[in-house]
Structure formats: C-alpha cells, structure tokens
Design a protein around this motif. Structure first.
Motif, PDB file in Angstrom:
ATOM      1  N   VAL A 201       0.856  -1.176   0.000  1.00 36.67           N
ATOM      2  CA  VAL A 201       0.000   0.000   0.000  1.00 36.67           C
ATOM      3  C   VAL A 201       0.897   1.231   0.000  1.00 36.67           C
ATOM      4  CG1 VAL A 201      -0.152   0.083   2.529  1.00 36.67           C
ATOM      5  CG2 VAL A 201      -1.964   1.116   1.149  1.00 36.67           C
ATOM      6  N   SER A 202       0.440   2.284  -0.629  1.00 35.28           N
ATOM      7  CA  SER A 202       1.204   3.529  -0.655  1.00 35.28           C
ATOM      8  C   SER A 202       0.427   4.616   0.067  1.00 35.28           C
ATOM      9  CB  SER A 202       1.493   3.958  -2.100  1.00 35.28           C
ATOM     10  OG  SER A 202       0.282   4.183  -2.805  1.00 35.28           O
ATOM     11  N   GLY A 203       1.145   5.606   0.566  1.00 36.84           N
ATOM     12  CA  GLY A 203       0.504   6.709   1.265  1.00 36.84           C
ATOM     13  C   GLY A 203       1.510   7.494   2.079  1.00 36.84           C
ATOM     14  N   ARG A 204       0.989   8.278   3.016  1.00 40.22           N
ATOM     15  CA  ARG A 204       1.834   9.104   3.876  1.00 40.22           C
ATOM     16  C   ARG A 204       1.566   8.751   5.339  1.00 40.22           C
ATOM     17  NH1 ARG A 204       3.870  13.938   1.524  1.00 40.22           N
ATOM     18  NH2 ARG A 204       3.378  14.074  -0.706  1.00 40.22           N
ATOM     19  N   PHE A 205       2.629   8.593   6.090  1.00 42.50           N
ATOM     20  CA  PHE A 205       2.488   8.282   7.506  1.00 42.50           C
ATOM     21  C   PHE A 205       2.035   9.512   8.295  1.00 42.50           C
ATOM     22  CE2 PHE A 205       5.565   4.697   6.779  1.00 42.50           C
ATOM     23  CZ  PHE A 205       4.730   3.686   7.241  1.00 42.50           C
ATOM     24  N   ARG A 206       1.170   9.263   9.285  1.00 39.74           N
ATOM     25  CA  ARG A 206       0.816  10.285  10.270  1.00 39.74           C
ATOM     26  C   ARG A 206       1.560   9.945  11.559  1.00 39.74           C
ATOM     27  NH1 ARG A 206      -5.511  11.597  10.819  1.00 39.74           N
ATOM     28  NH2 ARG A 206      -4.596  12.401  12.758  1.00 39.74           N
ATOM     29  N   HIS A 207       2.795  10.363  11.643  1.00 42.18           N
ATOM     30  CA  HIS A 207       3.638   9.978  12.770  1.00 42.18           C
ATOM     31  C   HIS A 207       3.110  10.507  14.106  1.00 42.18           C
ATOM     32  CE1 HIS A 207       6.761   8.186  10.276  1.00 42.18           C
ATOM     33  NE2 HIS A 207       6.666   9.228   9.463  1.00 42.18           N
ATOM     34  N   GLU A 208       2.417  11.639  14.061  1.00 40.60           N
ATOM     35  CA  GLU A 208       1.914  12.215  15.308  1.00 40.60           C
ATOM     36  C   GLU A 208       0.816  11.356  15.941  1.00 40.60           C
ATOM     37  OE1 GLU A 208      -0.721  13.756  12.024  1.00 40.60           O
ATOM     38  OE2 GLU A 208       1.414  13.337  12.322  1.00 40.60           O
ATOM     39  N   SER A 209       0.272  10.400  15.180  1.00 44.77           N
ATOM     40  CA  SER A 209      -0.795   9.531  15.692  1.00 44.77           C
ATOM     41  C   SER A 209      -0.303   8.113  15.970  1.00 44.77           C
ATOM     42  CB  SER A 209      -1.957   9.489  14.689  1.00 44.77           C
ATOM     43  OG  SER A 209      -2.514  10.776  14.509  1.00 44.77           O
TER      44      SER A 209
ATOM     45  N   ALA B  98      12.478   9.991  18.838  1.00 45.50           N
ATOM     46  CA  ALA B  98      13.550  10.819  18.283  1.00 45.50           C
ATOM     47  C   ALA B  98      14.661   9.965  17.682  1.00 45.50           C
ATOM     48  CB  ALA B  98      14.124  11.731  19.369  1.00 45.50           C
ATOM     49  N   GLY B  99      14.792   8.730  18.145  1.00 48.58           N
ATOM     50  CA  GLY B  99      15.847   7.860  17.635  1.00 48.58           C
ATOM     51  C   GLY B  99      15.383   6.872  16.584  1.00 48.58           C
ATOM     52  N   TRP B 100      14.162   7.041  16.077  1.00 52.92           N
ATOM     53  CA  TRP B 100      13.625   6.107  15.089  1.00 52.92           C
ATOM     54  C   TRP B 100      13.743   6.657  13.671  1.00 52.92           C
ATOM     55  CZ3 TRP B 100       8.091   5.504  17.535  1.00 52.92           C
ATOM     56  CH2 TRP B 100       8.219   4.986  18.838  1.00 52.92           C
ATOM     57  N   ARG B 101      13.652   5.751  12.709  1.00 55.39           N
ATOM     58  CA  ARG B 101      13.454   6.178  11.322  1.00 55.39           C
ATOM     59  C   ARG B 101      12.077   6.826  11.214  1.00 55.39           C
ATOM     60  NH1 ARG B 101      15.829   1.032  10.219  1.00 55.39           N
ATOM     61  NH2 ARG B 101      13.730   0.156  10.207  1.00 55.39           N
ATOM     62  N   ARG B 102      11.977   7.872  10.421  1.00 53.84           N
ATOM     63  CA  ARG B 102      10.716   8.603  10.295  1.00 53.84           C
ATOM     64  C   ARG B 102      10.480   8.944   8.819  1.00 53.84           C
ATOM     65  NH1 ARG B 102       7.741  11.888  14.084  1.00 53.84           N
ATOM     66  NH2 ARG B 102       6.543  13.512  13.004  1.00 53.84           N
ATOM     67  N   PRO B 103       9.993   7.984   8.041  1.00 49.90           N
ATOM     68  CA  PRO B 103       9.787   8.237   6.608  1.00 49.90           C
ATOM     69  C   PRO B 103       8.795   9.377   6.380  1.00 49.90           C
ATOM     70  CG  PRO B 103       9.595   5.899   7.124  1.00 49.90           C
ATOM     71  CD  PRO B 103       9.598   6.624   8.425  1.00 49.90           C
ATOM     72  N   GLU B 104       9.160  10.303   5.535  1.00 47.12           N
ATOM     73  CA  GLU B 104       8.291  11.427   5.201  1.00 47.12           C
ATOM     74  C   GLU B 104       7.891  11.336   3.731  1.00 47.12           C
ATOM     75  OE1 GLU B 104       7.169  13.356   7.417  1.00 47.12           O
ATOM     76  OE2 GLU B 104       8.575  13.165   9.099  1.00 47.12           O
TER      77      GLU B 104
ATOM     78  N   ASP C 221       7.260  -5.422   6.352  1.00 53.35           N
ATOM     79  CA  ASP C 221       8.438  -6.251   6.104  1.00 53.35           C
ATOM     80  C   ASP C 221       9.667  -5.608   6.747  1.00 53.35           C
ATOM     81  OD1 ASP C 221       6.985  -8.074   4.617  1.00 53.35           O
ATOM     82  OD2 ASP C 221       7.439  -7.119   2.694  1.00 53.35           O
ATOM     83  N   ALA C 222      10.736  -6.383   6.854  1.00 51.31           N
ATOM     84  CA  ALA C 222      11.979  -5.879   7.439  1.00 51.31           C
ATOM     85  C   ALA C 222      12.512  -4.707   6.622  1.00 51.31           C
ATOM     86  CB  ALA C 222      13.014  -6.995   7.500  1.00 51.31           C
ATOM     87  N   GLY C 223      13.000  -3.691   7.329  1.00 47.86           N
ATOM     88  CA  GLY C 223      13.602  -2.535   6.678  1.00 47.86           C
ATOM     89  C   GLY C 223      15.113  -2.622   6.722  1.00 47.86           C
ATOM     90  N   PRO C 224      15.794  -1.508   6.490  1.00 48.29           N
ATOM     91  CA  PRO C 224      17.263  -1.500   6.543  1.00 48.29           C
ATOM     92  C   PRO C 224      17.765  -1.949   7.909  1.00 48.29           C
ATOM     93  CG  PRO C 224      16.419   0.527   5.570  1.00 48.29           C
ATOM     94  CD  PRO C 224      15.238  -0.195   6.129  1.00 48.29           C
ATOM     95  N   GLU C 225      18.854  -2.692   7.924  1.00 46.99           N
ATOM     96  CA  GLU C 225      19.405  -3.190   9.181  1.00 46.99           C
ATOM     97  C   GLU C 225      19.984  -2.046  10.014  1.00 46.99           C
ATOM     98  OE1 GLU C 225      22.150  -6.334   8.703  1.00 46.99           O
ATOM     99  OE2 GLU C 225      20.792  -7.611   7.546  1.00 46.99           O
ATOM    100  N   GLY C 226      19.881  -2.221  11.326  1.00 46.19           N
ATOM    101  CA  GLY C 226      20.525  -1.281  12.225  1.00 46.19           C
ATOM    102  C   GLY C 226      19.674  -0.132  12.693  1.00 46.19           C
TER     103      GLY C 226
END
Length: 230
Positions: free
Chosen positions: A72-80, A122-128, A182-187
């Motif tokens: 699925v494609s779209g935009r994340f609502r990280h604040e939620s 603050a230490g996570w990946r945050r795709p925009e 699915d698994a993302g980039p390692e580390g």
C-alpha cells in the motif's frame, strides 16, 4: 447376571465408538490444519498484492486473508503513532503502529519493534512524504491481551485493536486490519519483519491417544467377558 453383562457390553461399545469418533475427528482436524499451514505459507511467500480497499473490507476474513503479502502507498501520520506492548525474539518492548493515509482510506501499519528503553521516537526512522509499504495483512486483535485490557484513556495498549486505536486517535475510514511491515534497513528502529507465523499442530498425537484408549477399552471389555464365561 445377563442384564448386567448386556449393560456392560453396551456401555463398552458406546465408549469405544465415542473414542474412535474422537480419533477420527482429530485426523480430520489435522488434515484441515495442514491445509491451512500450506495456504498461509503460500500467502507469506507470494509477491505482494494491493491491500484491500473499502469495497473489499466486508469480505476480508481470517480464513481467506490472514498473512496475505500486501502493499500500500501513502503518507504516515507519525503524530498519531501508538505503542503496543510486545514480547519478541529481541525481548520486551513495543510494536510501533502508525497510520498510513492512502487513497480513500487509512490503514494502521505495524512498522516494527522497539525495545522498552528506546521508546523515544527521536531515535527512530521517520519516513516522510509518499512511501510504499509491503507486509503481511493481519486481522484486528480486539480487547487486549490475556488478563490485560487495553486502556485508551491511559494510553496503555496490549493488543492491536484497530477500531479502538482508530477511535482514540481520531482516525476515520480505517481498514479493519493492520499490516505487519516487512523488514527494513538493518541497524535502525523500528525493527520490522518480526511476524511469527506458527500454528500448533498436535492433532496426530491427540488422534493416537483417542485410538489407544479405544483399543484399551475394547481389550478390557474382551477380557472381562472372557473371565465371566469361565
């Protein structure tokens, strides 16, 4: 005497018949379980297909859709984002559920696992921006965990209850399922791809147990009748 023997034989016959029936039922259950495992394994390893949209939601079921590989494609609502308590192969921590706003609907995406001491986003990946997510379709987990109920007012979550999380976050047009990414980039965090696909399949053991008990009951009945004839 004859009446007592007849009653004993009738009871023995009913018991043996019942035990054999239970054994046959377990054999049938084993066949069903093996078929289920084969179907789920095929879904997990298949190429991702589009996640079901609103028109298909009424027909989404555990039997036909659980663990389907979807995209699925779209935009994340990280604040939620919602953190749901979890225990994984990496230890205790949280699942990170973030709404993904797609065309015409929103779907909760389990982006993966974070340890308890790394819950600060603050230490996570945050795709925009526009992203494409692939993962396994999972049905909602209503209520909570064993002996633990979800507590939305306190923001304590023990299961991935789609409807209640959506209500607590003010989301609308939310799919009745979530997606284990699915698994993302390692580390990096969250760590995706940790879905455990496992089914208990002890039906053969149960079947052998029932058949053994039936044989023992039959043997006992034959022995008792033989003793009475002496």
């Amino acid at each position: 005497m004859r009446l007592g023997r007849a009653a004993f034989n009738l009871a023995s016959a009913l018991a043996v018949t019942g035990l054999v029936a239970l054994g046959i039922w377990q054999v049938e259950r084993r066949t069903w379980k093996l078929d289920l495992i084969a179907r789920v394994e095929a879904r997990v390893s298949a190429a991702p297909t589009p996640a079901p949209g609103p028109a298909a939601w009424p027909s989404v079921t555990e039997a036909s859709d659980a663990y389907r590989h979807v995209r699925v494609s779209g935009r994340f609502r990280h604040e939620s984002t919602t953190l749901v308590q979890a225990v994984t192969a990496l230890g205790g921590g949280f699942w990170v559920l973030t709404p993904l706003v797609s065309e015409g609907f929103t779907v909760l995406v389990n982006r993966g696992f974070v340890p308890s001491d790394r819950r600060d986003p603050a230490g996570w990946r945050r795709p925009e921006g526009e992203v494409v997510v692939t993962g396994l379709l999972r049905l909602t987990e209503p209520g909570g965990a064993f002996l633990r109920s979800n507590a939305p007012p306190e923001n304590r979550w023990y299961s991935r209850d789609v409807a209640v999380i959506a209500s607590a976050r003010g989301l609308s047009d939310v799919a009745p399922y979530f997606i284990d990414a699915d698994a993302g980039p390692e580390g990096g965090l969250p760590v995706g791809g940790l879905t455990v696909v496992a089914f208990h399949n002890n039906h053969l053991v149960y079947a052998l147990t029932w058949f053994t008990l039936a044989a023992m009951m039959l043997g006992a009945a034959i022995y008792v009748n033989g003793e009475r004839r002496r």
